[in-house]
Design a protein around this motif. Structure first.
Motif, PDB file in Angstrom:
ATOM      1  N   GLY A 115       0.799  -1.215   0.000  1.00 31.31           N
ATOM      2  CA  GLY A 115       0.000   0.000   0.000  1.00 31.31           C
ATOM      3  C   GLY A 115       0.834   1.269   0.000  1.00 31.31           C
ATOM      4  N   CYS A 116       0.134   2.384  -0.166  1.00 28.21           N
ATOM      5  CA  CYS A 116       0.808   3.669  -0.383  1.00 28.21           C
ATOM      6  C   CYS A 116       1.065   4.465   0.886  1.00 28.21           C
ATOM      7  N   ASN A 117       0.782   3.910   2.067  1.00 30.34           N
ATOM      8  CA  ASN A 117       0.997   4.678   3.284  1.00 30.34           C
ATOM      9  C   ASN A 117       2.447   5.163   3.440  1.00 30.34           C
ATOM     10  N   PRO A 118       3.464   4.326   3.217  1.00 29.82           N
ATOM     11  CA  PRO A 118       4.837   4.839   3.300  1.00 29.82           C
ATOM     12  C   PRO A 118       5.126   5.950   2.299  1.00 29.82           C
ATOM     13  N   ALA A 119       4.592   5.823   1.086  1.00 29.42           N
ATOM     14  CA  ALA A 119       4.775   6.885   0.087  1.00 29.42           C
ATOM     15  C   ALA A 119       4.080   8.163   0.518  1.00 29.42           C
ATOM     16  N   HIS A 120       2.924   8.023   1.169  1.00 28.53           N
ATOM     17  CA  HIS A 120       2.195   9.186   1.665  1.00 28.53           C
ATOM     18  C   HIS A 120       2.994   9.962   2.697  1.00 28.53           C
ATOM     19  N   ARG A 121       3.675   9.258   3.587  1.00 25.72           N
ATOM     20  CA  ARG A 121       4.250   9.912   4.760  1.00 25.72           C
ATOM     21  C   ARG A 121       5.721  10.286   4.612  1.00 25.72           C
ATOM     22  N   CYS A 122       6.397   9.798   3.572  1.00 29.44           N
ATOM     23  CA  CYS A 122       7.859   9.886   3.517  1.00 29.44           C
ATOM     24  C   CYS A 122       8.403  11.213   3.020  1.00 29.44           C
ATOM     25  N   ALA A 123       7.586  12.042   2.395  1.00 23.41           N
ATOM     26  CA  ALA A 123       8.093  13.228   1.704  1.00 23.41           C
ATOM     27  C   ALA A 123       8.925  14.158   2.584  1.00 23.41           C
ATOM     28  N   PRO A 124       8.623  14.325   3.887  1.00 26.72           N
ATOM     29  CA  PRO A 124       9.458  15.214   4.692  1.00 26.72           C
ATOM     30  C   PRO A 124      10.934  14.834   4.747  1.00 26.72           C
ATOM     31  N   LEU A 125      11.269  13.586   4.431  1.00 22.35           N
ATOM     32  CA  LEU A 125      12.678  13.216   4.365  1.00 22.35           C
ATOM     33  C   LEU A 125      13.431  14.110   3.387  1.00 22.35           C
ATOM     34  N   ALA A 126      12.741  14.524   2.321  1.00 17.36           N
ATOM     35  CA  ALA A 126      13.370  15.384   1.317  1.00 17.36           C
ATOM     36  C   ALA A 126      13.596  16.799   1.826  1.00 17.36           C
TER      37      ALA A 126
END
Length: 262
Positions: A97-108
Motif C-alpha cells: 500500500g501507499c501509506n509509506p509513500a504518503h508519509r515519507c516526503a518530509p525526508l526530502a
C-alpha cells in the motif's frame, strides 16, 4: 541556486501534503517524520517508530489497514520488524500500500540527507510497517522526486532521476500518461499522482483534479500535494485546503525549523 526558491519548495512539501490529505492520517505520520528530523538532526528510524507508537496510543486514525495492524502489535510488545513481518504473512503479502509513500516526503526536507541517504532512509522508514518491497520502493521514488524538485530540477529530468534503481512497476508509475486508478496500491496511487501533476498548470489545478478523481479514499491527492508542493512551492499551496488550529501550528513550526537549515 536560488535559496529563496529552494526554501519555498521545502516549505511546500508538508503544506502541500496537508492540502492533499482530506482524511487526516498521512499528514499526522509525515509530521512525525519531520519533527524527528528537526529534533535529531539525522534520520533516526527508532525515534520515528517511537513517535508513531505514541500517536497510536493517543488515538491514531486513518492509519490504513497495514499500519494499524503493525502499530497494534508493537503496542502489545512486538518490535516493528517482527510486527511488519507478521502482518505481511497474515495478509498473504498484500502489504504494498501507499501509506509509506504518503508519509515519507518530509525526508526530502532535510538538507543533511544526500540522494543516497534519502533513498536509504525512505526504504528503512517504510519497512517500519510495510514488508512488501513495492511499498518501500514507491516511498523511495517519492522522497527522491521531492528532493530533486526542491533543488530546482525540471519535471521530466526529476522523474528520470527518481526512477533510477527503482523497481519496474514504480518506474512505470513515474511515466504514467493516464490516471492509473483510484486504489491504494502504491504504484497505482503514485501513477495517478504523476499524471495529475504532469498535466496540470498549477498545484491548485492538480489538487482539484486529483481530489475529484480520487473520491473519499483520497489516495493519490496526498502524493499530488507533497510532490506538487516540492515542484511549485509553498506559495502555490491553496490556503483554503490547509488545516487550522494546533495541527497547522505544528506543521508551521517544524517546517520553519527544517527550512532554516537550507
Amino acid at each position: 541556486m536560488d535559496n529563496k526558491g529552494i526554501q519555498d519548495r521545502v516549505a511546500g512539501v508538508l503544506a502541500g501534503l496537508a492540502a492533499g490529505d482530506r482524511n487526516g492520517g498521512p499528514i499526522q505520520m509525515a509530521l512525525r517524520i519531520a519533527e524527528s528530523l528537526a529534533a535529531m538532526g539525522v534520520f533516526d528510524r527508532a525515534d520515528v517508530g517511537d513517535r508513531y507508537l505514541s500517536w497510536w496510543r493517543n488515538g491514531a486514525f486513518d492509519t490504513g489497514p497495514v499500519t494499524g495492524r503493525v502499530l497494534g502489535l508493537v503496542a502489545e510488545g512486538s518490535t516493528f520488524d517482527e510486527a511488519a513481518a507478521h502482518v505481511d504473512l497474515k495478509m498473504c503479502g498484500q502489504t504494498a500500500g501507499c501509506n509509506p509513500a504518503h508519509r515519507c516526503a518530509p525526508l526530502a526536507m532535510a538538507p543533511f540527507l544526500d540522494d543516497t541517504e534519502l533513498v536509504r532512509a525512505a526504504l528503512s522508514e517504510a519497512s517500519l510497517t510495510h514488508a512488501h518491497p513495492l511499498a518501500g520502493d514507491a516511498a523511495a521514488a517519492v522522497a527522491m522526486l521531492c528532493g530533486v524538485l526542491i533543488r530546482g530540477e525540471e519535471w521530466e529530468s526529476a522523474l528520470e532521476r527518481a526512477g533510477k534503481g527503482r523497481l519496474g512497476e514504480v518506474r512505470r508509475a513515474l511515466a504514467a500518461i493516464a490516471p492509473a486508478g483510484r486504489g491504494g496500491y502504491s504504484p497505482v496511487a503514485l501513477g495517478s499522482a504523476i499524471f495529475f501533476i504532469g498535466t496540470s498548470f498549477s498545484l491548485t489545478d492538480a489538487l482539484s483534479r486529483s481530489i475529484t478523481y480520487a473520491g473519499p479514499e483520497n489516495y493519490c491527492p496526498v502524493l499530488v500535494g507533497s510532490i506538487g508542493g516540492a515542484r511549485w512551492g509553498r506559495s502555490a499551496v491553496p490556503t483554503q485546503l490547509l488545516p487550522a488550529g494546533k495541527l497547522w501550528k505544528r506543521i508551521d513550526v517544524v517546517t520553519t525549523a527544517l527550512t532554516n537549515l537550507w
